[in-house]
Design a protein around this motif. Structure first.
Motif, PDB file in Angstrom:
ATOM      1  N   MET A 674       0.832  -1.201   0.000  1.00 12.52           N
ATOM      2  CA  MET A 674       0.000   0.000   0.000  1.00 12.52           C
ATOM      3  C   MET A 674       0.871   1.257   0.000  1.00 12.52           C
ATOM      4  SD  MET A 674      -2.948   1.062   2.777  1.00 12.52           S
ATOM      5  CE  MET A 674      -1.827   0.862   4.159  1.00 12.52           C
ATOM      6  N   ILE A 675       1.895   1.274   0.833  1.00 14.31           N
ATOM      7  CA  ILE A 675       2.784   2.442   0.907  1.00 14.31           C
ATOM      8  C   ILE A 675       3.545   2.617  -0.399  1.00 14.31           C
ATOM      9  CG2 ILE A 675       4.805   3.400   2.069  1.00 14.31           C
ATOM     10  CD1 ILE A 675       3.827   2.124   4.650  1.00 14.31           C
ATOM     11  N   ASN A 676       4.015   1.499  -0.981  1.00 13.43           N
ATOM     12  CA  ASN A 676       4.759   1.572  -2.243  1.00 13.43           C
ATOM     13  C   ASN A 676       3.906   2.113  -3.382  1.00 13.43           C
ATOM     14  OD1 ASN A 676       7.072   0.576  -1.015  1.00 13.43           O
ATOM     15  ND2 ASN A 676       6.636  -1.554  -1.573  1.00 13.43           N
ATOM     16  N   LEU A 677       2.611   1.889  -3.305  1.00  9.26           N
ATOM     17  CA  LEU A 677       1.702   2.392  -4.333  1.00  9.26           C
ATOM     18  C   LEU A 677       1.321   3.855  -4.107  1.00  9.26           C
ATOM     19  CD1 LEU A 677      -0.721  -0.651  -4.838  1.00  9.26           C
ATOM     20  CD2 LEU A 677       1.044   0.178  -6.416  1.00  9.26           C
ATOM     21  N   GLY A 678       1.839   4.439  -3.063  1.00  8.56           N
ATOM     22  CA  GLY A 678       1.549   5.839  -2.795  1.00  8.56           C
ATOM     23  C   GLY A 678       0.264   6.066  -2.020  1.00  8.56           C
ATOM     24  N   ILE A 679      -0.296   4.989  -1.455  1.00  7.96           N
ATOM     25  CA  ILE A 679      -1.521   5.127  -0.654  1.00  7.96           C
ATOM     26  C   ILE A 679      -1.104   5.310   0.806  1.00  7.96           C
ATOM     27  CG2 ILE A 679      -3.667   4.015   0.067  1.00  7.96           C
ATOM     28  CD1 ILE A 679      -3.589   2.407  -2.529  1.00  7.96           C
ATOM     29  N   LYS A 680      -1.442   6.435   1.349  1.00  3.53           N
ATOM     30  CA  LYS A 680      -1.028   6.741   2.720  1.00  3.53           C
ATOM     31  C   LYS A 680      -1.897   5.994   3.714  1.00  3.53           C
ATOM     32  CE  LYS A 680      -0.318  10.583   5.940  1.00  3.53           C
ATOM     33  NZ  LYS A 680      -0.422  12.036   6.155  1.00  3.53           N
ATOM     34  N   PRO A 681      -1.279   5.216   4.612  1.00  2.00           N
ATOM     35  CA  PRO A 681      -2.068   4.509   5.637  1.00  2.00           C
ATOM     36  C   PRO A 681      -2.658   5.494   6.638  1.00  2.00           C
ATOM     37  CG  PRO A 681       0.285   4.185   6.019  1.00  2.00           C
ATOM     38  CD  PRO A 681       0.155   4.912   4.713  1.00  2.00           C
ATOM     39  N   ASP A 682      -3.764   5.123   7.222  1.00  2.00           N
ATOM     40  CA  ASP A 682      -4.372   5.954   8.247  1.00  2.00           C
ATOM     41  C   ASP A 682      -4.208   5.285   9.603  1.00  2.00           C
ATOM     42  OD1 ASP A 682      -6.133   3.864   8.138  1.00  2.00           O
ATOM     43  OD2 ASP A 682      -7.821   5.032   7.355  1.00  2.00           O
ATOM     44  N   VAL A 683      -4.759   5.889  10.643  1.00  2.00           N
ATOM     45  CA  VAL A 683      -4.590   5.368  12.002  1.00  2.00           C
ATOM     46  C   VAL A 683      -5.246   4.002  12.160  1.00  2.00           C
ATOM     47  CG1 VAL A 683      -6.673   6.517  12.873  1.00  2.00           C
ATOM     48  CG2 VAL A 683      -4.798   5.992  14.454  1.00  2.00           C
ATOM     49  N   VAL A 684      -6.312   3.753  11.388  1.00  2.00           N
ATOM     50  CA  VAL A 684      -6.985   2.448  11.475  1.00  2.00           C
ATOM     51  C   VAL A 684      -6.068   1.347  10.967  1.00  2.00           C
ATOM     52  CG1 VAL A 684      -9.005   1.116  10.754  1.00  2.00           C
ATOM     53  CG2 VAL A 684      -9.225   3.563  11.193  1.00  2.00           C
ATOM     54  N   ALA A 685      -5.374   1.606   9.840  1.00  2.00           N
ATOM     55  CA  ALA A 685      -4.461   0.606   9.296  1.00  2.00           C
ATOM     56  C   ALA A 685      -3.356   0.270  10.296  1.00  2.00           C
ATOM     57  CB  ALA A 685      -3.860   1.112   7.988  1.00  2.00           C
ATOM     58  N   TYR A 686      -2.793   1.293  10.933  1.00  2.00           N
ATOM     59  CA  TYR A 686      -1.770   1.045  11.948  1.00  2.00           C
ATOM     60  C   TYR A 686      -2.347   0.289  13.134  1.00  2.00           C
ATOM     61  CZ  TYR A 686       1.882   3.940   9.815  1.00  2.00           C
ATOM     62  OH  TYR A 686       2.852   4.438   8.980  1.00  2.00           O
ATOM     63  N   THR A 687      -3.547   0.626  13.536  1.00  2.00           N
ATOM     64  CA  THR A 687      -4.178  -0.040  14.672  1.00  2.00           C
ATOM     65  C   THR A 687      -4.376  -1.525  14.392  1.00  2.00           C
ATOM     66  OG1 THR A 687      -5.313   1.998  15.269  1.00  2.00           O
ATOM     67  CG2 THR A 687      -6.186  -0.039  16.187  1.00  2.00           C
ATOM     68  N   VAL A 688      -4.781  -1.859  13.145  1.00  2.00           N
ATOM     69  CA  VAL A 688      -4.969  -3.265  12.778  1.00  2.00           C
ATOM     70  C   VAL A 688      -3.661  -4.034  12.930  1.00  2.00           C
ATOM     71  CG1 VAL A 688      -5.389  -4.787  10.806  1.00  2.00           C
ATOM     72  CG2 VAL A 688      -6.957  -2.899  11.272  1.00  2.00           C
ATOM     73  N   LEU A 689      -2.549  -3.452  12.453  1.00  2.00           N
ATOM     74  CA  LEU A 689      -1.256  -4.140  12.566  1.00  2.00           C
ATOM     75  C   LEU A 689      -0.794  -4.238  14.021  1.00  2.00           C
ATOM     76  CD1 LEU A 689       0.941  -2.996   9.543  1.00  2.00           C
ATOM     77  CD2 LEU A 689      -0.281  -5.134   9.875  1.00  2.00           C
ATOM     78  N   LEU A 690      -0.989  -3.176  14.785  1.00  4.89           N
ATOM     79  CA  LEU A 690      -0.607  -3.231  16.207  1.00  4.89           C
ATOM     80  C   LEU A 690      -1.356  -4.346  16.920  1.00  4.89           C
ATOM     81  CD1 LEU A 690      -0.582   0.608  16.974  1.00  4.89           C
ATOM     82  CD2 LEU A 690       1.410  -0.905  16.994  1.00  4.89           C
ATOM     83  N   ASP A 691      -2.658  -4.435  16.654  1.00  2.00           N
ATOM     84  CA  ASP A 691      -3.469  -5.484  17.281  1.00  2.00           C
ATOM     85  C   ASP A 691      -3.059  -6.867  16.771  1.00  2.00           C
ATOM     86  OD1 ASP A 691      -5.806  -6.193  18.974  1.00  2.00           O
ATOM     87  OD2 ASP A 691      -6.617  -6.905  17.056  1.00  2.00           O
ATOM     88  N   GLY A 692      -2.706  -6.942  15.481  1.00  2.00           N
ATOM     89  CA  GLY A 692      -2.277  -8.214  14.915  1.00  2.00           C
ATOM     90  C   GLY A 692      -1.001  -8.716  15.563  1.00  2.00           C
ATOM     91  N   HIS A 693      -0.065  -7.839  15.808  1.00  2.00           N
ATOM     92  CA  HIS A 693       1.179  -8.240  16.465  1.00  2.00           C
ATOM     93  C   HIS A 693       0.923  -8.715  17.893  1.00  2.00           C
ATOM     94  CE1 HIS A 693       4.115  -7.320  13.398  1.00  2.00           C
ATOM     95  NE2 HIS A 693       3.595  -6.113  13.208  1.00  2.00           N
TER      96      HIS A 693
END
Length: 824
Positions: A674-693
């Protein structure tokens, strides 16, 4: 007495001979035969045959071809007298032969008496078969007796002209070819005259045959010939054939002039061959620079090429033509610029449009209302509604003439912003300036009021429209009916439809679609079905609108199965409901957990070249993720990405799905992609990864990984993600803090969890029930029941009501803690 009756031309002949008829008894000339036209312009007034002329009439019998030829030669310097004499003796019964015809033809040709010569040839052609000479034999005889070539050429020219008055194009071409076979070389004038005559027949194939015959006889042609032939092709819409003729004639050495180039380019444009026209312009530009001609292609030709290239969206080529036009001395005008500005505005390329507007102004060309209209429409299309108003006011302040279209665009902008007062003021300003509003202006205001839900004001505008004797159309009625329908004023909709019919307007599919929507909103689904069935059986234009309305009606009534069944039936019939209805259907099916049916709707849309919107894709992918069917979720995601529709939401949905099934690495890969395609992640995307870890660390802990190592890895991942968030200037929200607090609590970093909770408060964020519950759970897990109870009290004091989960966590942890202490 007799001499007083002699015609003027007879007397002229005698003066030329310096004798009188009674003095030269050997002269075969008849007095009565000399009864010719009294002047050069009229042949109607003739000398009447009186009884006393009878003796003279007898002299006619002594006329011979030689004597007539001799008489004609005496009149060589008086062609009108000679022609009158020639006709007169013929009317008295003398039969002309090749020698007399040849002589009069030479006399008229030598003196360039075209009208007389054409008239003579017409008489010959009309008398052929009735004693007249055969024309080709006559011309052949003429060629043997004629001393000068220009006389013969002139005669042939007149013959061709005479032939066109009594014969069709095919016969004229054949006669022309016979002359060529006899060895005559028609002049360039004759060739062009014939080509023009044949082209007027409308048979382009015959024009080409005539042109080919001329080439076979190696006749010299010029740019006029080229123009006539190619124009004939263009009129028959045979641009490719015209181009081939053009190339062949250029190869033969014909050098078109500027008008020829312009005419040919215009012809290509009229036939839609803009690429060929562009090549011609480019070729002429090179030639122009090589030979340094001072005259450029005509301006209208350049403009037509620019217009055509713009219509085909070949804007770089169109700009190059404009550059060539300017470089080669043709003054830039409004049209060339307006075509480019119009097209760039249509495509939403505001920067390019402004560039050409500035260039136009720099050349001293004034902006008109059409240019401003293109600009305002572009701003409107780009969603720059406020800018529409700003630029309208700017051009108005500059004193530019504003027409009704510009006022309507700006009124619509005010309506979209909900500023109806300014929209009404603009209408009044328009009328004060002498412009008369039409139904489009009033409909614009009605639509604006309906969008705001102010249907009463919309009705007042409608009545004002009627008082101004402006008849509303179906669009006006549909907009007003839709406004009433959205506001639940069903009775008003019915009244409006009756009023519409009373005005003699036939409801269309959109009108009936509004009626069906009203039935469904009123809870009368059965009546909506009856109306729908009647209209479907009857047949109506744009029936897809009815299908869409009925599908939405079923969905509004909660009958998703009926909506899906109707969708399938319509699709199998070759029709398709609109994208909005499809989107609503997909959403309802996903809510009902009918994911396969939702997938079918998307597939059938794509088969009909209707691409689902981002929301529909996201709903479908999310539904598959909830079923833990990551294979189909990923397939639909790939289809969405291939169509260039992916956004941060759908990436986050799929990442969350992978995390829930324990495939964290694939979620992380998606994040990087997503980042490589130039799509900026939002706080929800980060939250999903934090919870996944967090979930992965705990799951690995259950598999025997040491607690310290598990905590270290989790803290490292969290720090990396939080650092990335900081770089992206993304601040954690309450949900993100809750996930972090929960992770620290579960890894027994309770102090850091409390620090995060306090940090959240310091930032002015209000913790929700889940944030409190996560920290309460952490305190309870560490046996700090008192702190957990204090936190619960704090939560209650802040007006927040604990949910069942909060009490359950506190209750279970308290019991466990007491049970543990009872064993001590």
């Amino acid at each position: 007495m007799i001499l007083s009756r002699w015609p003027k031309y007879t007397a002229e002949w005698f003066r030329h001979r310096k004798v009188f008829p009674w003095e030269v008894p050997s002269c075969p000339y008849s007095v009565l035969a000399a009864s010719v036209q009294r002047d050069d312009s009229s042949g109607d007034e003739r000398l009447s045959c009186a009884p006393f002329n009878e003796p003279i009439r007898k002299r006619q019998q002594s006329l011979s071809s030689d004597s007539v030829v001799q008489a004609l030669r005496c009149l060589r310097r008086k062609p009108a007298v000679a022609f009158a004499y020639f006709k007169d003796i013929n009317s008295l019964g003398f039969h002309h032969d090749f020698s007399t015809y040849s002589e009069i033809i030479q006399i008229l040709s030598h003196s360039f008496q075209g009208k007389m010569l054409v008239a003579l040839f017409c008489e010959i052609l009309s008398s052929t078969g009735n004693g007249g000479p055969e024309i080709l034999t006559l011309i052949d005889h003429l060629s043997k007796t004629c001393a000068t070539s220009h006389v013969l050429s002139y005669a042939v020219n007149c013959l061709i002209k005479a032939y066109t008055t009594s014969h069709d194009a095919q016969e004229t071409v054949e006669m022309f070819c016979h002359l060529c076979r006899l060895g005559f070389v028609p002049t360039l004038w004759a060739c062009n005259f014939l080509l023009k005559f044949v082209s007027q027949s409308g048979d382009s194939d015959m024009v080409v045959r005539a042109y080919d015959r001329m080439k076979c006889f190696q006749l010299t042609l010029d740019t006029q010939s080229l123009n006539i032939v190619t124009r004939s092709f263009f009129e028959a819409n045979k641009a490719d054939e015209a181009f081939q003729v053009w190339v062949r004639m250029i190869e033969m050495g014909v050098k078109p002039d500027v008008h020829g180039y312009s005419s040919f380019i215009i012809g290509l444009c009229e036939c839609g061959k803009y690429d060929l026209a562009y090549n011609m312009v480019s070729r002429y530009a090179v030639l122009h620079e090589i030979i340094q001609e001072r005259v450029a292609v005509e301006s209208i030709a350049y403009n037509m090429v620019i217009d055509g290239l713009c219509k085909e969206m070949k804007l770089e080529e169109a700009e190059k033509v404009l550059e060539i036009k300017t470089r080669h001395g043709s003054t830039p005008d409004l049209y060339g610029y307006s075509y480019l500005i119009r097209t760039y505005c249509k495509t939403g390329n505001l920067g390019k449009a402004w560039h050409h507007i500035e260039a136009m102004v720099s050349h001293g060309i004034e902006i008109n209302c059409y240019i401003v209209g293109y600009l305002l429409q572009c701003l409107k299309k780009l969603g720059m509604v406020s800018e529409v108003i700003v630029y309208f006011q700017k051009f108005r302040d500059l004193g530019l003439h504003l027409d009704g279209v510009l006022y309507n665009i700006t009124m619509d902008a005010y309506c979209k912003l909900g500023n109806m007062n300014e929209a009404v003021k603009l209408l009044n300003e328009m009328m004060a300036g002498g412009l008369v509003p039409d139904k489009i202006h009033y409909t614009c205001l009605i639509n604006g009021y309906c969008l705001k839900g102010e249907t009463e004001n919309a009705w007042q505008v409608f009545e004002q429209m009627l008082k101004a004797n402006i008849k509303p159309d179906v669009v006006t009625y549909n907009i007003l009916a839709s406004g009433y329908s959205r506001n639940g004023a069903v009775i008003k909709v019915y009244d409006l439809l009756e009023h519409m019919v009373d005005q003699g307007l036939e409801p269309n599919s959109l009108t009936y679609g509004v009626a069906i929507a009203c039935f469904c909103r009123e809870g009368n689904l059965s009546e909506a079905e009856v109306l729908f069935n009647i209209l479907e059986e009857k047949g109506i234009d744009n029936i897809e609108v009815l299908y869409s309305s009925m599908v939405c009606g079923y969905l509004y009534s909660g009958w998703t199965d009926h909506a899906y069944t109707l969708f399938l039936r319509v699709a199998k019939q070759g029709n398709m409901v609109d994208n909005l209805s499809c989107s609503k259907l997909i959403n309802s099916l996903c809510i009902d957990k009918k994911v396969e049916e939702a997938s079918t709707v998307c597939s059938m849309m794509l088969e009909k070249n209707a691409v689902p919107d981002v929301i529909s894709y996201s709903k479908l992918i999310s539904a598959y993720c909830q079923k833990r069917d990551m294979h189909n979720a990923h397939l639909w995601f790939l289809d969405m990405v291939d169509r260039g529709l992916s956004d941060v939401i759908v990436y986050t949905v799929l990442m969350n799905g992978y995390c829930k099934v324990g495939r964290l690495q694939e979620a992380c890969d998606l994040f990087v992609q997503m980042i490589n395609l130039g799509i900026k992640p939002d706080v929800v995307a980060y939250t999903v990864l934090l919870d996944g870890h967090i979930k992965e660390a705990l799951h690995q802990g259950w598999q025997g990984i040491a607690k310290e190592w598990r905590s270290f890895r989790l803290r490292t991942k969290h720090k990396t993600l939080l650092s990335s968030m900081k770089d992206m200037e993304i601040e954690p929200d309450v949900t993100c803090y809750t996930v972090l607090i929960d992770g620290h609590c579960k890894t027994e970093y309770l102090d850091e969890a409390r620090g995060l909770f306090d940090e959240m408060l310091a930032k002015g964020l209000t913790p929700d029930v889940y944030a409190y519950t996560a920290l309460i759970n952490g305190y309870c897990s560490q046996g700090e029941i008192a702190k957990a109870e204090d936190l619960l009290q704090e939560m209650t004091d802040n007006g927040m009501k604990p949910d069942v989960l909060t009490f359950s966590v506190l209750h279970q942890r308290t019991l466990r803690h007491r049970k543990a202490h009872s064993y001590l």
